[in-house]
Scaffold this motif. Structure first.
Motif, PDB file in Angstrom:
ATOM      1  N   ALA A  26       1.044  -1.087   0.252  1.00 42.19           N
ATOM      2  CA  ALA A  26      -0.369  -0.362   0.389  1.00 42.19           C
ATOM      3  C   ALA A  26       0.668   1.275   0.317  1.00 42.19           C
ATOM      4  CB  ALA A  26      -0.980  -0.286   1.015  1.00 42.19           C
ATOM      5  N   PRO A  27       1.784   1.290   0.863  1.00 45.42           N
ATOM      6  CA  PRO A  27       2.457   2.578   0.703  1.00 45.42           C
ATOM      7  C   PRO A  27       3.116   2.697  -0.667  1.00 45.42           C
ATOM      8  CG  PRO A  27       3.209   1.186   2.369  1.00 45.42           C
ATOM      9  CD  PRO A  27       2.488   0.562   2.031  1.00 45.42           C
ATOM     10  N   GLU A  28       3.926   2.009  -1.366  1.00 36.87           N
ATOM     11  CA  GLU A  28       4.127   1.858  -2.929  1.00 36.87           C
ATOM     12  C   GLU A  28       3.411   2.401  -3.298  1.00 36.87           C
ATOM     13  OE1 GLU A  28       5.214  -0.449  -0.884  1.00 36.87           O
ATOM     14  OE2 GLU A  28       7.499   0.211  -0.033  1.00 36.87           O
ATOM     15  N   TRP A  29       1.687   1.558  -3.552  1.00 38.99           N
ATOM     16  CA  TRP A  29       1.356   2.169  -4.110  1.00 38.99           C
ATOM     17  C   TRP A  29       0.406   3.244  -3.721  1.00 38.99           C
ATOM     18  CZ3 TRP A  29       1.425   0.069  -8.513  1.00 38.99           C
ATOM     19  CH2 TRP A  29       1.148  -1.395  -8.241  1.00 38.99           C
ATOM     20  N   ARG A  30       0.624   3.885  -2.877  1.00 39.16           N
ATOM     21  CA  ARG A  30      -0.270   5.506  -2.648  1.00 39.16           C
ATOM     22  C   ARG A  30       0.965   6.585  -3.225  1.00 39.16           C
ATOM     23  NH1 ARG A  30      -3.896   7.553   1.239  1.00 39.16           N
ATOM     24  NH2 ARG A  30      -3.351   5.160   2.187  1.00 39.16           N
ATOM     25  N   ASN A  31       2.594   5.925  -3.304  1.00 38.31           N
ATOM     26  CA  ASN A  31       3.027   7.021  -3.421  1.00 38.31           C
ATOM     27  C   ASN A  31       2.574   7.557  -4.799  1.00 38.31           C
ATOM     28  OD1 ASN A  31       3.808   7.913  -1.105  1.00 38.31           O
ATOM     29  ND2 ASN A  31       5.598   6.210  -0.957  1.00 38.31           N
ATOM     30  N   ALA A  32       3.172   5.752  -5.652  1.00 43.08           N
ATOM     31  CA  ALA A  32       2.977   5.893  -7.190  1.00 43.08           C
ATOM     32  C   ALA A  32       1.466   6.874  -7.715  1.00 43.08           C
ATOM     33  CB  ALA A  32       2.859   4.604  -7.583  1.00 43.08           C
TER      34      ALA A  32
END
Length: 668
Positions: free
Chosen positions: A156-162
């Protein structure tokens, strides 16, 4: 009771399967289920495992009060017992000891000492695909499908940043404004797409549902030119020959730079906290991914940029731009750019100009382009393009990574024919799913278009059965996979010699419909830059006529290459690529002198183009022996020695070695 020995064809993933739960109990199954259950289940390398191996259809019928004995395990070590050994592609199936088990009539008793008491090898083609397995393959997805799923996933953190990065790009480009939608106006849908890149990056893209656009209202023209593979290979051959600089760049959110001419309304994307009252939507100001006209809008934007920086667009490839003053060449494929220049400062100049106009990613020296991997040895002035990663990926996708390697893509002693509904099972025409077959052929085709001219004829042949593939056609496709597995490191190398020129050949009446197969190959700087293998449109009455028609197709390619080389300033190669070699003296004489009118008056006028080009000296015909005809590999399946010879002549070498030695080490 004797044993039946069944030799199985190589399947995608030769993993072990457990047979302990198999029973030939058909009391509760319909005949259709029994027939389907008798097929070999597809074992996918993606982790889908089969837990049973089925018996032959004939061995699945039993009497009402009797059941069949279980099959012996494939691996004798599972029981600790020994049994007769066979080759690695053989399994042993013991039929049930039931009267009439092989049909409606009682099975005849063989006399003592007869051959039926000994194990018999029989070849039976079995189903390659099961719908459940194929649907499971299609359903495998590592990426989330909705924003909600992405924000609650493990990453989730990586997808949110992207996702936030994509929103910032959309806002920075002023992609839309929220407005009230006029009455009776179409509203285009949209969705978020999530992709995990091979290098570990997380990418999120907002994509419009272009299929919901209305023609004539939401869009008009949609065509966008893209770089041709032939142009790319020709450009690489010239750059390595002249020791030019070769770099690449990528345009970030390229489509968002395009300006729309139409008034388009799109629904507010999921997660965007703006005015979402009924009757309001996003009026698009800039193009967005998914719209029908987005590629064209982006092309017009970057075309305007190059024209403003004194570039001229090629008339032969609209994705090629040339600056003669600075000697800079740019090849565009949507948002991927190949930059070539005589001096490094000119590369820096065009990079700075592009970065000022667009948000760019500098990829430095060209290493990968459209899945083609480029390795360069500037000290030797050599460059190799190959597709090892792509080939590894498709082999893994279809479970053929560990398949037994083979030295040629087709068996020269096997002729593929189209199956019919009236054919019997003895003709090996059991059908396979069309979607799966076409997907496999399409995956192989991209390798052929990029760097593998040695499989051009094989791909053209198996593509003829896309509408109704049969089991023997699928075996041919698997053989091509096995061949690529044995030669995955091979690619086209330029700079090994100064050989340049064209070769044309035809195989008379090779098709099932008696149409001939023609092909040509053009070499530049020791490697192939253009090739074609294609069935001719009309039936030729002789070998001479088939070769004559094939030379005409090659001559049209020469006309295109001549102009392209002239625009690139490679004048000394124009004469070299104007030489066309043929191995049929009759066809050469017919092209040089319009004799034998009575024998040629039926030939379509389009095929007589070769005569005019020879007369005007735009094409120079040369004779070469059949043994040296490189284009022979484009027209028929060849034995290993001849296949290797012509493959090497086209510039195919091991990308990780110096190109010397045997072409097919390890293949059998």
């Amino acid at each position: 009771m004797g044993q039946v020995v069944v030799s199985r064809a190589v399947i995608f993933d030769e993993g072990k399967t457990s047979d302990s739960n198999i029973r030939a109990d058909t009391n509760s199954r319909t005949s259709e289920e029994t027939q389907w259950e008798s097929a070999v289940e597809l074992e996918l390398g993606s982790g889908i495992e089969n837990d049973r191996r089925n018996t032959l259809p004939a061995a699945t019928t039993s009497n009402d009060n009797e059941s069949a004995e279980p099959l012996p395990p494939i691996d004798p070590e599972e029981t600790g017992q020994t049994r007769q050994t066979y080759d690695q592609d053989t399994i042993v199936v013991q039929p049930p000891r039931l009267p009439g088990a092989w049909g409606s009539e009682p099975a005849p008793t063989a006399p003592e000492g007869s051959s039926s008491e000994r194990p018999r090898r029989i070849r039976q083609q079995r189903e390659m695909f099961r719908p459940a397995a194929w649907q499971a393959l299609m359903a495998i997805a590592e990426e989330p499908t909705t924003l909600e799923d992405a924000l609650v996933s493990e990453d989730a953190p990586e997808w949110r940043n992207a996702w936030k990065s994509e929103l910032e790009s959309l806002k920075k480009n002023g992609t839309w404004v929220i407005q009230r939608v006029p009455e009776n106006r179409n509203i285009v849908g949209c969705r978020w797409l999530f992709k995990r890149k091979e290098d570990g990056r997380f990418k999120v893209r907002l994509v419009a549902k272009g299929y919901s656009q209305e023609p004539g209202i939401d869009f008009r023209e949609t065509f966008e030119p893209v770089a041709k593979f032939t142009t790319l290979r020709l450009l690489l051959a010239l750059i390595v020959e002249n020791d030019w600089e070769l770099h690449s760049m990528d345009v970030k959110t390229a489509f968002l730079n395009g300006e729309l001419q139409e008034e388009i309304y799109m629904e507010v994307p999921e997660g965007v906290r703006e005015n979402t009252e009924p009757g309001f939507a996003c009026r698009l100001v800039k193009a967005i991914y998914g719209l029908r006209q987005s590629p064209r809008a982006w092309y017009q934007k970057i075309h305007t940029f190059f024209i403003g920086h004194q570039f001229l667009r090629s008339t032969q490839d609209y994705s090629l731009y040339i600056n003669y003053e600075r000697k800079v060449i740019v090849l565009v494929y949507v948002d991927d750019l190949v930059l070539g220049a005589a001096h490094l400062e000119d590369i820096r100049w065009i990079k700075a100009a592009l970065s000022k106009a667009f948000e760019m990613t500098d990829l430095d020296e060209l290493k990968v382009f459209l899945g083609l991997e480029i390795t360069r040895d500037r000290s030797q002035r050599q460059l190799t393009i190959h597709q090892q990663r792509y080939i590894d990926r498709i082999l893994d996708r279809y479970g053929m990574n560990d398949a037994r390697p083979i030295a040629t893509p087709l068996d020269p002693h096997t002729k593929l024919l189209a199956g019919t509904k009236t054919d019997g099972e003895d003709n090996q025409i059991k059908s396979v799913p069309i979607e799966a077959y076409q997907s496999a052929v399409g995956s192989l085709m991209y390798a052929m278009l990029g760097t593998r001219p040695d499989i051009a004829y094989a791909i053209g042949l198996v593509s003829q059965f896309n509408h109704s593939p049969r089991w023997n056609h699928w075996l041919a496709v698997k053989r091509i996979f096995r061949y690529l597995g044995a030669t995955r490191d091979w690619g086209l190398r330029y700079g090994t010699s100064n050989v340049s020129g064209g070769y044309s050949d035809a195989d008379w009446g090779a098709g099932e419909d008696r149409k001939s197969v023609g092909g040509f190959v053009f070499l530049l700087n020791g490697g192939a830059i253009s090739w074609t293998s294609k069935k001719q449109n009309s039936i030729a009455l002789s070998t001479t006529e088939a070769e004559y028609m094939s030379m005409t197709q090659a001559a049209k390619e020469i006309l295109w290459l001549r102009v392209l080389l002239d625009e690139l300033g490679a004048f000394r190669h124009i004469e070299q690529l104007s030489q066309l070699h043929g191995d049929n003296q009759g066809a050469l004489a017919l092209a040089r002198n319009p004799e034998y009118h009575a024998r040629t008056k039926h030939i379509d006028i389009q095929h007589h183009l070769i005569r005019e080009l020879v007369t005007t000296e735009k094409v120079n015909l040369e004779y070469c022996s059949t043994s040296d005809m490189i284009a022979d590999i484009m027209t028929k399946a060849l034995p290993r020695v001849t296949h290797d010879k012509h493959s090497t002549a086209m510039g195919l070498h091991n990308a990780r070695e110096d190109g010397h030695g045997t072409l097919r080490e390890g293949a059998c």
